[in-house]
Design a protein around this motif. Sequence first.
Motif, PDB file in Angstrom:
ATOM      1  N   ASP A   9       0.814  -1.217   0.000  1.00 19.12           N
ATOM      2  CA  ASP A   9       0.000   0.000   0.000  1.00 19.12           C
ATOM      3  C   ASP A   9       0.849   1.270   0.000  1.00 19.12           C
ATOM      4  N   LYS A  10       2.129   1.156   0.309  1.00 19.16           N
ATOM      5  CA  LYS A  10       3.016   2.318   0.278  1.00 19.16           C
ATOM      6  C   LYS A  10       3.184   2.862  -1.142  1.00 19.16           C
ATOM      7  N   LEU A  11       3.073   1.977  -2.139  1.00 21.22           N
ATOM      8  CA  LEU A  11       3.361   2.374  -3.509  1.00 21.22           C
ATOM      9  C   LEU A  11       2.285   1.951  -4.502  1.00 21.22           C
ATOM     10  N   PHE A  12       1.535   0.885  -4.179  1.00 21.04           N
ATOM     11  CA  PHE A  12       0.581   0.307  -5.114  1.00 21.04           C
ATOM     12  C   PHE A  12      -0.852   0.570  -4.678  1.00 21.04           C
ATOM     13  N   VAL A  13      -1.754   0.519  -5.624  1.00 22.93           N
ATOM     14  CA  VAL A  13      -3.192   0.567  -5.325  1.00 22.93           C
ATOM     15  C   VAL A  13      -3.625  -0.869  -5.062  1.00 22.93           C
ATOM     16  N   VAL A  14      -3.942  -1.200  -3.826  1.00 22.63           N
ATOM     17  CA  VAL A  14      -4.160  -2.595  -3.445  1.00 22.63           C
ATOM     18  C   VAL A  14      -5.642  -2.886  -3.236  1.00 22.63           C
ATOM     19  N   ASP A  15      -5.985  -4.158  -3.476  1.00 26.13           N
ATOM     20  CA  ASP A  15      -7.289  -4.696  -3.123  1.00 26.13           C
ATOM     21  C   ASP A  15      -7.127  -5.514  -1.848  1.00 26.13           C
TER      22      ASP A  15
END
Length: 454
Positions: free
Chosen positions: A72-78
């Motif tokens: 979540d620091k860098l990516f758009v997460v599910d």
Amino acid sequence: MSTDEELRAEARLRLAAQLKILTAQHPRRLEWYGGDALGNETHDLADFRFLYDPTGFLVRVGSEGDVNEALDKLFVVDDPPDPTSDPELMALDLVRFPLPKARKDGNEPRVLDALDLIDAELDIPDEIDQNNEEHMRKFVAQPDHWLHMCPVGGGRICPAVEPEVTQATAPYPPQDNPSFGAGVTVSVVDTGWHPPAALDQDTPWLAGVDGDRENYNGEVVRKYAGHGTFVAGVVKCFAPAADVRVEGFLTKTGAIRESKMVKQLGQALALHNPHIINLSAGSTTRKNRPLLSFERFFDKRLSPLDNACLLVAAAGNEGVVDDFWPASFDWALGVGSLDRDGEVSSFSNFGRSAEVYAVGHRIVNAFPTGRYTTREPPHPGQRRYFTTGLARWSGTSFSAPMVAGLVAAELGRRGDDDVMAAKDDVLAKTHDVPSPASVAGAAPIMVKALQVPQ
């Protein structure tokens, strides 16, 4: 004689041809990584390191939340994936984590970038010691590597020397005492089985072998076909009375994702209960770390068998000291290659991947009859006609089944199920490798291999 630069150029051409074959068969599911001596990523084929699945990676069950928080620091997460969606992997405490579809900075998401972020956020050591409990506890994420066959080196991933026509009329090494290996079961995990070989008068040592049938039309021998049959023939020459079955996992391209391999290995264990598994495949890995899937496979599947099953694995054919997994695991028996004169083969890996060495150069054994068209340098497009049921091949792929056969023969002689004791008995009959500069201080070789007639 070719210069070193000419040999390196030829190796790059072979690798390019092999990568083209693999990526065509596995579009969008297979990529390669290259890294220089300083650890920087490159796109030079000379720096090839490993193959991996770019769509996802493996995560240890119980770490999904921590991994998602790191991403979540860098990516758009599910939401993290549900381990129960793949019960066979979950039984190994693993889950396949899909690569997030977007990054917050707008750049293209990549599996290797995601894993670098996870390493940093979860404080995972760069170098993972397989015998360090703290390291293994922190080692929670790794690519889903592609394992590949390793008949001979130079091309790095697939056969660089394709099967050759031979005028030999008998296997090399020859068949041993017909009673050796009685009561022992060996699983050859490979490309599949060519059933006519068990009935062919030219290959009588393969009588009784069974397995997953290869796709063969009786006229054209496709690329990678016959490899499993050849390997089974080597086992049977050293343990003629053993029950040998060929498990057809490395189909189409001689490559398979590690997550799929460990599931199928589990199925083979459950169905056939082998004493010995011969695997003539493997991979170098990201940051030279252990294969996470095989670490879990050992812990959940092999370790509970209490010394009743041994994995024998080819050491690989890059001619380097780098780890080649699963041969480099302490619990596996990694096998390197010797030339017929007893010297370590120039293509053989050494170091931790090769606990023992056996002859793997110019081996002769069973191969389908038919027309084979080479697809790689130095002889692309050459037609070879196999008419005698035999071929000549080289590589640690064929050293490994030699040692598997020797262990099977010793286990049959013992008359019990303690395959680890049988392995130790075989290793006790070795002596030190002659020490060329490339393998000074390396592991022992099989005395049996050196006693084979030239």
